[in-house]
Enzyme design. Sequence first.
Site, PDB file in Angstrom:
ATOM      1  N   GLU A 284       0.819  -1.220   0.000  1.00 38.16           N
ATOM      2  CA  GLU A 284       0.000   0.000   0.000  1.00 38.16           C
ATOM      3  C   GLU A 284       0.846   1.259   0.000  1.00 38.16           C
ATOM      4  O   GLU A 284       0.418   2.302  -0.492  1.00 38.16           O
ATOM      5  CB  GLU A 284      -0.911   0.035   1.242  1.00 38.16           C
ATOM      6  CG  GLU A 284      -2.312  -0.453   0.954  1.00 38.16           C
ATOM      7  CD  GLU A 284      -3.291  -0.214   2.105  1.00 38.16           C
ATOM      8  OE1 GLU A 284      -4.425  -0.651   1.969  1.00 38.16           O
ATOM      9  OE2 GLU A 284      -2.917   0.392   3.137  1.00 38.16           O
ATOM     10  N   HIS A 305       8.778 -26.616  -1.226  1.00 36.11           N
ATOM     11  CA  HIS A 305       8.213 -27.763  -1.941  1.00 36.11           C
ATOM     12  C   HIS A 305       7.047 -27.349  -2.833  1.00 36.11           C
ATOM     13  O   HIS A 305       6.299 -28.198  -3.315  1.00 36.11           O
ATOM     14  CB  HIS A 305       7.786 -28.834  -0.933  1.00 36.11           C
ATOM     15  CG  HIS A 305       8.946 -29.309  -0.115  1.00 36.11           C
ATOM     16  ND1 HIS A 305       9.605 -30.493  -0.350  1.00 36.11           N
ATOM     17  CD2 HIS A 305       9.606 -28.717   0.917  1.00 36.11           C
ATOM     18  CE1 HIS A 305      10.602 -30.619   0.512  1.00 36.11           C
ATOM     19  NE2 HIS A 305      10.624 -29.555   1.296  1.00 36.11           N
ATOM     20  N   LYS A 419     -14.247   0.102  -3.634  1.00 35.48           N
ATOM     21  CA  LYS A 419     -15.297   0.485  -2.674  1.00 35.48           C
ATOM     22  C   LYS A 419     -16.411   1.234  -3.388  1.00 35.48           C
ATOM     23  O   LYS A 419     -17.594   0.984  -3.140  1.00 35.48           O
ATOM     24  CB  LYS A 419     -14.710   1.384  -1.574  1.00 35.48           C
ATOM     25  CG  LYS A 419     -13.840   0.664  -0.573  1.00 35.48           C
ATOM     26  CD  LYS A 419     -13.515   1.595   0.577  1.00 35.48           C
ATOM     27  CE  LYS A 419     -12.416   1.023   1.440  1.00 35.48           C
ATOM     28  NZ  LYS A 419     -11.882   1.993   2.375  1.00 35.48           N
TER      29      LYS A 419
HETATM   30  O1  PA5 Z   1      -4.045   1.028   5.515  1.00 32.65           O
HETATM   31  C1  PA5 Z   1      -5.194   1.378   5.300  1.00 32.65           C
HETATM   32  O2  PA5 Z   1      -5.516   2.561   5.310  1.00 32.65           O
HETATM   33  C2  PA5 Z   1      -6.295   0.380   5.041  1.00 32.65           C
HETATM   34  O3  PA5 Z   1      -5.857  -0.911   4.925  1.00 32.65           O
HETATM   35  C3  PA5 Z   1      -7.273   0.445   6.191  1.00 32.65           C
HETATM   36  O4  PA5 Z   1      -6.603   0.084   7.367  1.00 32.65           O
HETATM   37  C4  PA5 Z   1      -8.461  -0.471   5.963  1.00 32.65           C
HETATM   38  O5  PA5 Z   1      -9.102  -0.131   4.755  1.00 32.65           O
HETATM   39  C5  PA5 Z   1      -9.457  -0.351   7.106  1.00 32.65           C
HETATM   40  O6  PA5 Z   1      -9.824   0.979   7.278  1.00 32.65           O
HETATM   41  P1  PA5 Z   1     -10.575   1.468   8.571  1.00 32.65           P
HETATM   42  O7  PA5 Z   1      -9.674   1.307   9.723  1.00 32.65           O
HETATM   43  O8  PA5 Z   1     -10.887   2.904   8.282  1.00 32.65           O
HETATM   44  O9  PA5 Z   1     -11.823   0.623   8.691  1.00 32.65           O
END
Ligand code: PA5
Length: 443
Positions: A284, A305, A419
């Site tokens: 990310e 393996h 989303k």
């Molecule tokens: O790193 C990030 O921003 C995402 O992976 C969020 O942690 C994930 O989408 C969950 O978001 P939230 O904590 O707002 O529910």
Amino acid sequence: MIHLDLSKLSGFLPEDWLSSRTDALSQARDMLSTGNGPGGSFTGWVHLPRDYDRAEFDRIQQAAQRIRTDSQALVVIGIGGSYLGARAVVEALNSPNFNLTRTSGPAIYFAGNGLSTDALLEVIDLVKDKDFSVNVISKSGTTTEPAVAFRIFKALLEEKYGKEGARSRIYATTDAHKGALKGLADAEGYETFVVPDAVGGRYSVLTAVGLLPIAAAGVDIQALMAGAQTAMESLDVPGTENPAWQYAAARHALYTSGKRVEILAAYEPSMRFFTEWWKQLYGESEGKDGKGLFPASVEFTADLHSMGQFIQDGERIMFETVIRFENTRRTLEIPNDPDNVDGLNFLSGKPLSFVAEQALRGTLLAHVDGGVPNLIIGLEQRDTRSLGGLIYFFEYACGLSGYLLGVNPFDQPGVEAYKKNMFALLGKPGYEDQKAALEARLH
Ligand code: PA5
């Protein structure tokens, strides 16, 4: 303390791969410590191991103690950065069999990290006849997966304990001011913990997001923070001896030389979710603007393996980073067998860890011979302080690495695309036009 063995990069990179990047690393270091770089408003994690909120930390410990006393199970609801860190630490310091092997405190179940009906029903079946509590975690407070799961577990708790009883078994970790979860927690009177504004999801394991479930699992979170603080102080020292500088520079040099995949390998099954946490952190942070190494993970020797074939012999696009613990927690000796039908008596009396070490050494050389550069991250043992240090090491190196790559390591614009489509397809008010367009494309 973390030690990086860089010797198996030799021959893959130009001599000056590290020295040629020291100016850029120095700038990246300044951006991280001052918050003046891209995404700088999300660098609250940089000094967190020293500057964390002590009063909130005490409340976390008290809540964890309460859960350990009144609950046989804790359901931790969250996804992505609100899920992976807690699971990574609980399993890394115990085992994937934590719920079976623990000697006290609640079993820990994770929910709201997907939309599988069967998986959610399984957790419900596992906890419904036990005394249980819920920790719902969402920084935005609006993420669909945990919100749906929480609605279901909230109803279950209220049915079992009544509204008042349920209230004292729900712990909400969310933004200090905004979001649907914050509104709900305030309205219902749940105990709440804060995800600091300046800390993004994937950097939040050392906030209440990770610390409450980790402490409820019986882990000494003070030792975890102390390990992170030691790492923070040592990694702040500039120079080519700094392992975070070495790791960030090596990744960038390997990427520049044409490598496209980094495989994080560990020889401990308990580290599996740690590698999942690492994948989110690096994937990310760096996978944007058409750039970035694809982070993958393997568990050795099991995956030797299966994926071992590709790593040895497939497309030459990857390098490996190996986590190596010098010591095992316990020892296990290979017994002698007078019949020796399996021909293994040459190993009699040797510890199993000796066999594992030769597997690691042999694999290292085989993969390097196969054109896969290797970096080894060495740690003395799999203990709480070391893990705190390793978490901070990867976070800090990730920040440096993202800046070397020229991206903002602290945003995640790509996560929004699915989303929006999902909301439209679900018929969320406000998405009517997109729904029609998407439905037409899916027919
Ligand atoms: O790193 C990030 O921003 C995402 O992976 C969020 O942690 C994930 O989408 C969950 O978001 P939230 O904590 O707002 O529910």
